[in-house]
Scaffold this active site. Structure first.
Site, PDB file in Angstrom:
ATOM      1  CG  ASN A  85     -16.567 -19.927  43.048  1.00  0.00           C
ATOM      2  OD1 ASN A  85     -17.856 -20.095  43.709  1.00  0.00           O
ATOM      3  ND2 ASN A  85     -16.697 -20.019  41.562  1.00  0.00           N
ATOM      4  CD1 TRP A  86     -15.619 -22.393  49.210  1.00  0.00           C
ATOM      5  CD2 TRP A  86     -17.354 -21.863  50.838  1.00  0.00           C
ATOM      6  NE1 TRP A  86     -14.922 -22.177  50.443  1.00  0.00           N
ATOM      7  CE2 TRP A  86     -15.946 -21.910  51.560  1.00  0.00           C
ATOM      8  CE3 TRP A  86     -18.316 -21.953  51.661  1.00  0.00           C
ATOM      9  CZ2 TRP A  86     -15.664 -21.710  52.870  1.00  0.00           C
ATOM     10  CZ3 TRP A  86     -18.102 -21.642  53.067  1.00  0.00           C
ATOM     11  CH2 TRP A  86     -16.911 -21.612  53.541  1.00  0.00           C
ATOM     12  CE  LYS A  87     -16.360 -23.486  40.960  1.00  0.00           C
ATOM     13  NZ  LYS A  87     -16.205 -24.194  39.551  1.00  0.00           N
ATOM     14  CG  HIS A 146     -17.617 -18.813  37.542  1.00  0.00           C
ATOM     15  ND1 HIS A 146     -17.867 -19.959  37.076  1.00  0.00           N
ATOM     16  CD2 HIS A 146     -16.438 -18.826  38.338  1.00  0.00           C
ATOM     17  CE1 HIS A 146     -17.077 -20.847  37.196  1.00  0.00           C
ATOM     18  NE2 HIS A 146     -15.994 -20.173  38.299  1.00  0.00           N
ATOM     19  CD  GLU A 187     -18.633 -23.452  37.481  1.00  0.00           C
ATOM     20  OE1 GLU A 187     -19.271 -22.995  38.592  1.00  0.00           O
ATOM     21  OE2 GLU A 187     -17.706 -24.140  37.375  1.00  0.00           O
ATOM     22  CD  GLU A 214     -12.155 -18.788  37.713  1.00  0.00           C
ATOM     23  OE1 GLU A 214     -11.870 -19.326  38.459  1.00  0.00           O
ATOM     24  OE2 GLU A 214     -13.513 -19.063  37.401  1.00  0.00           O
ATOM     25  N   GLY A 225     -12.254 -27.302  37.294  1.00  0.00           N
ATOM     26  CA  GLY A 225     -12.797 -28.625  38.091  1.00  0.00           C
ATOM     27  C   GLY A 225     -12.112 -29.975  37.488  1.00  0.00           C
ATOM     28  CB  SER A 278      -7.154 -27.646  38.339  1.00  0.00           C
ATOM     29  OG  SER A 278      -8.197 -28.133  37.669  1.00  0.00           O
ATOM     30  N   GLY A 324     -11.831 -23.189  43.220  1.00  0.00           N
ATOM     31  CA  GLY A 324     -13.192 -23.905  43.468  1.00  0.00           C
ATOM     32  C   GLY A 324     -12.817 -24.726  44.633  1.00  0.00           C
ATOM     33  N   GLY A 325     -12.754 -26.259  44.000  1.00  0.00           N
ATOM     34  CA  GLY A 325     -12.824 -27.299  44.828  1.00  0.00           C
ATOM     35  C   GLY A 325     -11.714 -27.274  46.176  1.00  0.00           C
TER      36      GLY A 325
HETATM   37  P1  13P Z   1     -11.370 -25.437  40.525  1.00  0.00           P
HETATM   38  O1  13P Z   1     -10.528 -24.889  41.182  1.00  0.00           O
HETATM   39  O2  13P Z   1     -12.369 -26.415  41.143  1.00  0.00           O
HETATM   40  O3  13P Z   1     -11.131 -26.091  39.340  1.00  0.00           O
HETATM   41  O4  13P Z   1     -12.684 -24.051  39.965  1.00  0.00           O
HETATM   42  C1  13P Z   1     -12.224 -22.893  39.703  1.00  0.00           C
HETATM   43  C2  13P Z   1     -13.226 -21.885  39.700  1.00  0.00           C
HETATM   44  O5  13P Z   1     -14.089 -22.241  38.902  1.00  0.00           O
HETATM   45  C3  13P Z   1     -13.353 -20.748  40.476  1.00  0.00           C
HETATM   46  O6  13P Z   1     -14.195 -20.126  40.231  1.00  0.00           O
END
Ligand code: 13P
Length: 274
Positions: free
Chosen positions: A30-32, A116, A118, A188, A194, A234, A255-256
């Protein structure tokens, strides 16, 4: 040889009986709100050859809406699949700034992340909206990746199961058995996203097996055994192996660590042999 025949034969029987399903591991990035279109395309240039022979894993990247069309063009005929990070439930209309499942699926995109944390947190998405989005995605042949998970406060108050169950029940309201079988779920926990503080693999297993039990009770065992349930929060090359080793953890939503080619490729390679 006889042994091999017997294994394949008994596996088929179990699969038909709905007792046991082989779920292919899923690595979804997920590149956000990261990466320009050219950065997204150059990422693909690096990972397509590196992942070409890794067929035991489903590889999904969810870039920004801007990158979806050019990436879909470049990823055509490869084993890299694409997903959107959000959708609107109407087919089309006067909804400034929104993009619908109908418009996304026209690009040949296969997946859409829905619900999600967020989106739920920053944009006040409710379970009812999540439910509308899941239904629209399924109608337009997109496989939803439905996210659920609790906050730190909810976890500390012992409310994890209740929160997850409420999100599942609200999100899947009026979604029938056949449709539910096309969904990927992602647990999640918000406190792990994050923060660098991943859930332990046994925490992830515990909640994911609860989700599978809930699906079994709300639908049936066959559906519950068939659907992939991922962990997100994470995830990195050094913890992915232990997460995937858990019985019910079928993959990860990253994510990251999905933003760097090397770590993404390393995680796909680990999943391919898990
Ligand atoms: P991180 O891997 O950066 O913690 O993010 C997870 C995420 O929100 C994937 O959708």
């Amino acid at each position: 040889m006889i042994n091999k025949f017997f294994n394949v034969f008994s596996l088929n029987i179990f699969m038909k009986m709905g007792v046991f399903f082989v779920r292919k591991p899923v690595i979804a990035g997920n590149w956000k709100m990261f990466k320009t279109v050219s950065e997204s395309l150059s990422f693909l240039d690096k990972i397509i050859p590196a992942c070409k022979s890794l067929h035991k894993v489903e590889i999904i990247i969810c870039p920004t809406f801007l990158s979806l069309a050019p990436m879909a063009e470049k990823a055509k005929d490869t084993n890299i699949l694409l997903g959107a990070q959000n959708t609107h439930w109407e087919k089309e209309g006067a909804f400034t700034g929104e993009v619908s499942s109908y418009l996304i699926s026209d690009l040949g995109i296969n997946y859409a992340i829905i619900g999600h944390s967020e989106r739920r947190g920053y944009f006040q998405e409710t379970d009812e909206w999540v439910n509308n989005k899941i239904k629209a995605a399924l109608n337009f042949n997109l496989n939803p990746i439905v996210c659920v998970g609790e906050s730190l406060e909810e976890r500390e108050n012992g409310q994890t199961r209740k929160v997850v169950e409420t999100q599942l029940a609200g999100g899947l309201n009026d979604i029938d058995l056949n449709q539910a079988g096309s969904i990927i779920f992602a647990y999640e926990p918000i406190w792990a996203i994050g923060t660098g503080r991943s859930a332990t693999s046994s925490d992830a297993q515990e909640v994911i097996s609860f989700i599978r039990r809930w699906l079994s009770e709300s639908y049936n065992m066959e559906t519950a055994q068939k659907v992939p349930i991922l962990y997100g929060g994470s995830v990195k090359p050094d913890n992915i192996g232990s997460l995937l080793a858990e019985k019910d953890v079928d993959g990860v939503l990253i994510g990251g660590a999905s933003l760097k080619e090397d770590s993404f490729i390393e995680m796909v390679q680990i999943a391919n042999i898990s």
